[in-house]
Write an enzyme that holds these catalytic residues in place. Structure first.
Site, PDB file in Angstrom:
ATOM      1  N   HIS A 288       0.857  -1.190   0.000  1.00  0.00           N
ATOM      2  CA  HIS A 288       0.000   0.000   0.000  1.00  0.00           C
ATOM      3  C   HIS A 288       0.888   1.232   0.000  1.00  0.00           C
ATOM      4  CE1 HIS A 288      -3.805   2.201   0.995  1.00  0.00           C
ATOM      5  NE2 HIS A 288      -2.908   3.115   1.342  1.00  0.00           N
ATOM      6  N   CYS A 289       0.749   2.058  -1.032  1.00  0.00           N
ATOM      7  CA  CYS A 289       1.466   3.345  -1.049  1.00  0.00           C
ATOM      8  C   CYS A 289       0.417   4.449  -1.134  1.00  0.00           C
ATOM      9  CB  CYS A 289       2.481   3.397  -2.185  1.00  0.00           C
ATOM     10  SG  CYS A 289       1.842   2.904  -3.792  1.00  0.00           S
ATOM     11  N   VAL A 290       0.222   5.048  -2.302  1.00  0.00           N
ATOM     12  CA  VAL A 290      -0.890   6.001  -2.430  1.00  0.00           C
ATOM     13  C   VAL A 290      -2.218   5.273  -2.555  1.00  0.00           C
ATOM     14  CG1 VAL A 290       0.558   7.780  -3.449  1.00  0.00           C
ATOM     15  CG2 VAL A 290      -0.539   6.116  -4.935  1.00  0.00           C
ATOM     16  N   CYS A 291      -2.165   4.013  -2.852  1.00  0.00           N
ATOM     17  CA  CYS A 291      -3.360   3.172  -2.908  1.00  0.00           C
ATOM     18  C   CYS A 291      -2.920   1.734  -2.712  1.00  0.00           C
ATOM     19  CB  CYS A 291      -4.088   3.332  -4.251  1.00  0.00           C
ATOM     20  SG  CYS A 291      -3.094   2.789  -5.667  1.00  0.00           S
TER      21      CYS A 291
END
EC number: 2.3.1.225
Length: 432
Positions: A288-291
């Site tokens: 999980h990063c920006v999504c």
């Protein structure tokens, strides 16, 4: 005909609910359910007044008070809109304000540039650690990424293109790359493969369900005697582990309990994980990063990284070729005399170094993703294997091969190219 003595159904009178008055463009319903106005955003804030009083008197501020102040600010930070003021996520504001300020300050002098460009990644990592530890959703990194793209393109148009070294074809190629990045990001932001709760009224696994899962797992294992049917890394061991006999059978009731997600109330398929930030299970979750990056959007995520790297390197090359003429790109990056004599060239040079730092970070992520795909392992499985000290580590830990789903380079890439297609069947990754 109705029977005698049958009772006629009594019709209940519907209670008419009072209709709410339509909101004007500056009104909204706050978190307490009361109508409020944008103009009163600074009124009646006891927590903020208390915090200011304690700060003036040099008293410590309680963490609960800070959280209440932030909740109040985020609830009252709104913009006028049709049929009521819209709430603005406070996490998108810092990049819009701080990034231009920092870059302009860094362009004043070489030493300021070194300090600012060194502190920006540190601040970003600190904010990531803070939000990731609290398991909070934030739009900070998405806002930072999109605004960085837009602001770098704006500086390129305002400071680099007017110098006459960039032709129309080169500008068109760079603009097309920017739009392709946005399209790939839009696709990557879509559903990564969220698992929905099956239509059943049972809220827990019964003994009969566990026995059924056990029989299904045993039948699948008979078809693939050499495959490990486990979808979890809790019992993963390396291929050369002498304690391989201690592995738990994939179809055992205990294994089924491990794959049961108590929060989502479902049995997770193999390689699915529960995202702490999104609060839902994702099929073949990578990270999980920006999504969330999962089965349905992993390809779009890789494509967005690839297009970004190509576009960023191309833009850096055009800018350095404009402000540092008659020098190679690598030489101009470290030695460009007279670049700080002109504020326009100094700002362009500072933005180049900011882009280089971001590009280097994205290149590292892209390299790790390529390695994981080649070994058919997700980032979530790698982190789990490192914590449990399982798997085979190569190149000082840069490569982690769990050995569970690795079928060879070509077959691993073929499987990745078919992610999200229902027709392709992965025998070693059946639903547990």
């Amino acid at each position: 005909m109705t029977q005698k003595g049958s009772m006629k159904p009594v019709k209940k009178k519907k209670t008419e609910e009072p209709e709410l008055e339509p909101l004007c463009c500056c009104e909204y319903i706050d978190r307490n359910g009361e109508k409020n106005h944008v103009a009163t955003c600074l009124c009646d804030c006891q927590d903020l007044d208390e915090g200011c009083d304690r700060w003036i008197t040099c008293k410590s501020l309680q963490p609960e008070t800070c959280e209440r102040i932030m909740d109040t600010i985020s609830d009252r930070l709104r913009i006028p809109w049709l049929r009521g003021a819209k709430k603005v996520n406070i996490s998108i504001i810092p990049p819009l304000v701080l990034l231009p300020v920092f870059l302009h300050v860094a362009s004043w002098h070489f030493l300021l540039g070194v300090v600012v460009l060194t502190s920006l990644p540190v601040l970003a990592l600190w904010y990531y650690y803070l939000t990731h530890r609290r398991k909070e959703q934030t739009l900070f990194f998405l806002s930072l990424g999109l605004f960085s793209l837009g602001y770098m393109y704006y500086v390129f148009l305002q400071e680099v293109v007017p110098k006459g070294r960039v032709g129309p074809v080169q500008l068109a190629v760079l603009t097309c790359g920017l739009f392709l990045i946005l399209l790939a990001l839009h696709r990557a932001k879509k559903n990564p493969g969220y698992l929905s709760n099956p239509a059943s009224g049972d809220r827990s696994l019964s003994s009969s369900q566990l026995e059924c899962l056990s029989r299904k797992g045993q039948e699948k294992t008979k078809g693939f005697p050499g495959a490990d049917m486990s979808g979890s890394l809790n019992n993963r061991t390396t291929k050369d582990d002498p304690k391989g006999s201690s592995r738990m059978p994939a179809g055992s009731p205990t294994k089924a309990k491990e794959d049961w997600c108590a929060k989502c109330q479902l049995v997770r398929p193999a390689r699915a994980w529960h995202c702490r930030i999104c609060g839902i299970c994702v099929r073949r979750m990578d990270h999980h990063c920006v999504c969330c990056v999962g089965e349905s959007n992993h390809q779009a995520f890789i494509l967005a990284l690839l297009i970004f790297l190509l576009t960023s390197v191309y833009g850096i090359t055009l800018t350095l070729d404009t402000i540092c003429r008659d020098r190679s790109v690598f030489t101009a990056l470290f030695y460009c005399p007279g670049v700080y004599a002109n504020y326009s060239s100094a700002l362009s040079f500072t933005c180049v170094w900011y882009s280089v730092i971001i590009t280097a970070g994205m290149a590292y992520i892209f390299l790790i993703q390529l390695i994981n795909i080649s070994y058919n392992v997700t980032e979530r499985e790698v982190q789990q294997a490192l914590r449990q000290k399982t798997g085979r580590r190569l190149l000082c830990g840069l490569i982690v091969d769990t050995g569970q789903y690795n079928r060879g380079f070509l077959r691993n890439w073929h499987q990745f190219s078919t992610l999200g297609t229902r027709a392709f069947h992965h025998p070693a990754e059946d639903i547990v």
